[in-house]
Write an enzyme that holds these catalytic residues in place. Structure first.
Site, PDB file in Angstrom:
ATOM      1  N   PHE A   1      39.538 -27.503  30.521  1.00 57.47           N
ATOM      2  CA  PHE A   1      40.554 -28.473  30.089  1.00 57.47           C
ATOM      3  C   PHE A   1      41.212 -28.102  28.766  1.00 57.47           C
ATOM      4  O   PHE A   1      42.283 -28.605  28.438  1.00 57.47           O
ATOM      5  CB  PHE A   1      39.922 -29.873  29.960  1.00 57.47           C
ATOM      6  CG  PHE A   1      39.158 -30.067  28.677  1.00 57.47           C
ATOM      7  CD1 PHE A   1      39.817 -30.428  27.508  1.00 57.47           C
ATOM      8  CD2 PHE A   1      37.778 -29.857  28.618  1.00 57.47           C
ATOM      9  CE1 PHE A   1      39.118 -30.575  26.314  1.00 57.47           C
ATOM     10  CE2 PHE A   1      37.083 -29.999  27.432  1.00 57.47           C
ATOM     11  CZ  PHE A   1      37.752 -30.363  26.272  1.00 57.47           C
TER      12      PHE A   1
ATOM     13  N   LYS B   1      42.474 -23.021  40.519  1.00 59.54           N
ATOM     14  CA  LYS B   1      41.867 -24.368  40.479  1.00 59.54           C
ATOM     15  C   LYS B   1      41.881 -24.808  39.010  1.00 59.54           C
ATOM     16  O   LYS B   1      40.985 -24.467  38.236  1.00 59.54           O
ATOM     17  CB  LYS B   1      40.423 -24.272  41.014  1.00 59.54           C
ATOM     18  CG  LYS B   1      39.847 -25.537  41.613  1.00 59.54           C
ATOM     19  CD  LYS B   1      39.785 -26.720  40.693  1.00 59.54           C
ATOM     20  CE  LYS B   1      38.698 -26.637  39.660  1.00 59.54           C
ATOM     21  NZ  LYS B   1      38.746 -27.752  38.679  1.00 59.54           N
TER      22      LYS B   1
ATOM     23  N   SER C   1      32.369 -23.900  30.580  1.00 59.82           N
ATOM     24  CA  SER C   1      31.086 -24.016  29.879  1.00 59.82           C
ATOM     25  C   SER C   1      30.070 -22.974  30.391  1.00 59.82           C
ATOM     26  O   SER C   1      30.190 -22.466  31.513  1.00 59.82           O
ATOM     27  CB  SER C   1      30.515 -25.420  30.087  1.00 59.82           C
ATOM     28  OG  SER C   1      30.264 -25.619  31.455  1.00 59.82           O
TER      29      SER C   1
ATOM     30  N   CYS D   1      37.151 -22.815  22.279  1.00 63.94           N
ATOM     31  CA  CYS D   1      35.977 -21.940  22.406  1.00 63.94           C
ATOM     32  C   CYS D   1      35.893 -20.997  21.220  1.00 63.94           C
ATOM     33  O   CYS D   1      34.855 -20.418  20.960  1.00 63.94           O
ATOM     34  CB  CYS D   1      36.028 -21.149  23.700  1.00 63.94           C
ATOM     35  SG  CYS D   1      37.279 -19.880  23.686  1.00 63.94           S
TER      36      CYS D   1
HETATM   37  P1  NAD Z   1      33.563 -27.042  32.385  1.00 61.01           P
HETATM   38  O1  NAD Z   1      32.600 -25.942  32.561  1.00 61.01           O
HETATM   39  O2  NAD Z   1      33.075 -28.446  32.432  1.00 61.01           O
HETATM   40  O3  NAD Z   1      34.727 -26.938  33.484  1.00 61.01           O
HETATM   41  C1  NAD Z   1      35.344 -25.704  33.785  1.00 61.01           C
HETATM   42  C2  NAD Z   1      35.775 -25.720  35.245  1.00 61.01           C
HETATM   43  O4  NAD Z   1      34.628 -25.848  36.071  1.00 61.01           O
HETATM   44  C3  NAD Z   1      36.709 -26.868  35.586  1.00 61.01           C
HETATM   45  O5  NAD Z   1      37.746 -26.386  36.399  1.00 61.01           O
HETATM   46  C4  NAD Z   1      35.808 -27.855  36.314  1.00 61.01           C
HETATM   47  O6  NAD Z   1      36.482 -28.556  37.327  1.00 61.01           O
HETATM   48  C5  NAD Z   1      34.746 -26.978  36.934  1.00 61.01           C
HETATM   49  N1  NAD Z   1      33.429 -27.651  37.009  1.00 61.01           N
HETATM   50  C6  NAD Z   1      32.964 -28.632  36.194  1.00 61.01           C
HETATM   51  N2  NAD Z   1      31.706 -28.977  36.545  1.00 61.01           N
HETATM   52  C7  NAD Z   1      31.366 -28.204  37.597  1.00 61.01           C
HETATM   53  C8  NAD Z   1      30.191 -28.079  38.385  1.00 61.01           C
HETATM   54  N3  NAD Z   1      29.115 -28.839  38.174  1.00 61.01           N
HETATM   55  N4  NAD Z   1      30.194 -27.163  39.374  1.00 61.01           N
HETATM   56  C9  NAD Z   1      31.254 -26.376  39.606  1.00 61.01           C
HETATM   57  N5  NAD Z   1      32.404 -26.469  38.884  1.00 61.01           N
HETATM   58  C10 NAD Z   1      32.460 -27.362  37.894  1.00 61.01           C
HETATM   59  O7  NAD Z   1      34.326 -26.751  30.996  1.00 61.01           O
HETATM   60  P2  NAD Z   1      35.372 -27.675  30.225  1.00 61.01           P
HETATM   61  O8  NAD Z   1      34.644 -28.839  29.638  1.00 61.01           O
HETATM   62  O9  NAD Z   1      36.569 -27.924  31.066  1.00 61.01           O
HETATM   63  O10 NAD Z   1      35.810 -26.677  29.061  1.00 61.01           O
HETATM   64  C11 NAD Z   1      35.122 -26.546  27.850  1.00 61.01           C
HETATM   65  C12 NAD Z   1      34.155 -25.381  27.892  1.00 61.01           C
HETATM   66  O11 NAD Z   1      34.856 -24.169  28.169  1.00 61.01           O
HETATM   67  C13 NAD Z   1      33.472 -25.143  26.551  1.00 61.01           C
HETATM   68  O12 NAD Z   1      32.125 -24.799  26.791  1.00 61.01           O
HETATM   69  C14 NAD Z   1      34.231 -23.965  25.960  1.00 61.01           C
HETATM   70  O13 NAD Z   1      33.516 -23.212  25.015  1.00 61.01           O
HETATM   71  C15 NAD Z   1      34.516 -23.174  27.198  1.00 61.01           C
HETATM   72  N6  NAD Z   1      35.646 -22.270  27.010  1.00 61.01           N
HETATM   73  C16 NAD Z   1      35.355 -20.936  26.913  1.00 61.01           C
HETATM   74  C17 NAD Z   1      36.396 -20.035  26.700  1.00 61.01           C
HETATM   75  C18 NAD Z   1      36.119 -18.557  26.577  1.00 61.01           C
HETATM   76  O14 NAD Z   1      37.050 -17.782  26.674  1.00 61.01           O
HETATM   77  N7  NAD Z   1      34.880 -18.132  26.368  1.00 61.01           N
HETATM   78  C19 NAD Z   1      37.714 -20.494  26.600  1.00 61.01           C
HETATM   79  C20 NAD Z   1      37.939 -21.873  26.717  1.00 61.01           C
HETATM   80  C21 NAD Z   1      36.897 -22.745  26.936  1.00 61.01           C
END
Ligand code: NAD
Length: 496
Positions: A149, A173, A226, A281
């Protein structure tokens, strides 16, 4: 109430699902739209459409593919203000930050428009008598992207432009929390000339992600999000033989040495710890103050107290809301836990007054000193505007402290000493390293990377590394006989 559409085979279509969730303005709680959780049949249709489109797209000349991205970057520039306003409305970050989010994605689109020279193979002439060996970098098929997000413009743009420019087709997605600006960018991509089926979009959460991981016709998955979800996606998608790369969570540390330019270092720390409400991040939620730099805490706290908290669209706002009520509650409970755990609360950002936005998900800048490993505020990614201060006596101690953390996304040092900076760059374990640069996200001439618990998979998500992720190397060894030569005996040995 408007609904967010799926994109299947070039058509924006209404989902037939019965499961929907609201897209909410986090500053006001206004419901902006409803987003569907796509059905299994819709996911299947999106993948089939990408699979069919691949047959012709893979043979489209490299220049014709790249030229679409030349047009696309122009369309993004022309629509920058409208895109930023939409992003701020659904995500919460300030308008300036929203433009930054789009701009960093735009740089990848510009790179995709120049991809030709990167997708070239190699050749070695006369590897044996009359024999040449050369490589082709061929597209691999249907690729998929799963995005978080916090950068709803930049991260989708890390993915589909490079994959498509390489000759692949794509199923995206987006985050179900803020899919609207992503969809506007997708509309512009179609206007730029991406043919039907080459780019498809499905919406949803866990079930849709699992269906992508399992689908046999998807060849590669790029995930950003995450560590918990990324680790799951990496293992599950690998089971069906896909290439998978997962950029994941972080707990980035800064080091401030006492010889740093104080004003510059403190201002940079504030921006990196509290900008975007800490939901980056590459944020710097931990700062290791070395020696006399610990005397700067009162000044840091005063500066943080002066930051303006408001709706992202309000002029002069420094810190907007967190993405959801749940995120706000989570951050507040971390702060309560930090106090109970024995850290010293230097600045409490809970329940700030935000005139005109009383219902928003706001937490103001929060600073703890005396933070130690073992405290939840240090051990976990808070993803909110909470800065943890740690004390170290020497640079060696500070570097060892950082290397003891399991994450390895980014880090930064503030110093005027070249020798200290060089020691830091040599010894610290992280993907992105800043020297007097707080958020060193690489431009697409390079690739984003990461180490430790912040990344699974070996190639970066954009930049030159991603060409190898989105292509299959074929190595050809060829011998040609000229007509005048006399055919020799059949060669049954394994030598050339
Ligand atoms: P998230 O992991 O909750 O969601 C990411 C994606 O996974 C979304 O599209 C979501 O729909 C999907 N998802 C969520 N729960 C799921 C599940 N149980 N099973 C399968 N898919 C699922 O992450 P977020 O809260 O949207 O984003 C924040 C996180 O992203 C933070 O941990 C941040 O550090 C990380 N991030 C990392 C980078 C990088 O380049 N390393 C960049 C941006 C964000």
């Amino acid at each position: 109430m408007s609904t967010v559409k799926l994109l299947i085979n070039g058509e924006f279509v209404e989902s037939s699902t019965t499961e929907w969730r609201d897209v909410i303005n986090p500053a006001t709680q206004e419901v902006l739209a409803r987003v569907p959780m796509a059905t299994a049949a819709e996911i299947s249709a999106a993948v089939s459409s990408a699979r069919n489109a691949f047959k012709t797209w893979r043979k489209t000349p490299i220049g014709a593919r790249a030229r679409i991205f030349l047009k696309y970057q122009q369309l993004i520039r022309e629509n920058m203000k409208e895109l930023a306003a939409l992003l701020t409305a659904e995500q919460g970050k300030t308008l300036a930050d929203a433009e930054g989010d789009i701009f960093r994605g735009l740089e990848v689109v510009e790179h995709a428009a120049n991809i030709g020279s990167l997708q070239m193979g190699e050749i070695a002439n006369n590897v044996a008598s009359g024999v040449d060996t050369y490589t082709l970098q061929q597209p691999i098929g249907v690729c998929a992207g799963i995005t978080p997000f916090n950068f709803p413009a930049m991260i989708p743009l890390w993915m589909f432009p490079m994959a498509i420019a390489c000759g692949n087709t794509f199923v995206l997605k987006p985050s179900e929390q803020d899919p609207m600006v992503t969809m506007r960018l997708v509309e512009l991509a179609l206007r730029a000339g991406i043919p039907p089926g080459v780019l498809n979009v499905v919406h949803g959460g866990e079930d849709v992600v699992n269906a992508i991981c399992d689908h046999p016709d998807i060849k590669a998955v790029s995930f950003v999000g995450s560590t918990r979800v990324g680790t799951h996606v990496y293992h599950r998608a690998s089971q069906t033989g896909k290439r998978v790369q997962c950029m994941m969570g972080a707990k980035n540390h800064a080091i401030v040495l006492p010889d740093a330019n104080k004003e510059q270092a403190l201002n940079n720390l504030l921006g990196a710890a509290f900008g975007a409400a800490g939901q980056r991040c590459m944020a710097l939620p931990v700062t290791v103050l070395v020696g006399e730099a610990n005397d700067w805490i009162p000044e840091l706290v005063e500066k943080a107290r002066g930051l303006k908290i408001s709706g992202g669209a309000e002029p002069g706002t420094d810190i907007g809301p967190l993405i959801s009520c749940a995120a706000k509650e989570r951050v507040e409970s971390f702060i309560a836990g930090g106090i109970e755990g024995g850290a010293k609360l230097e600045l409490d950002g809970r329940r700030p007054e935000v005139p005109g936005y009383e219902g928003g998900n706001f937490v103001g800048p929060t600073i703890f000193s005396g933070v130690k490993p073992g405290m939840a505020i240090y051990d976990q990614e808070i993803f909110g505007p909470v800065l943890c201060l740690v004390r170290a006596a020497t640079l060696d101690e500070a570097i060892a402290f950082i290397n003891g953390n399991p994450n390895g996304n980014g880090t930064a040092i503030f110093t005027q000493s070249g020798a200290a900076a060089r020691k830091f760059q040599e010894e610290v374990e992280a993907g992105q390293i800043g020297i007097n640069v707080p958020i060193p996200v690489p431009v697409p001439l390079f690739s984003f990377t990461g180490s430790g618990a912040s990344k699974l998979g070996d190639l970066g998500p954009y930049g030159k590394q991603v060409i190898l992720f989105y292509t299959q190397t074929k190595t050809i060894t060829a011998r040609w006989f000229d007509d005048s030569s006399v055919a020799g005996p059949v060669n049954t040995t394994i030598s050339l």
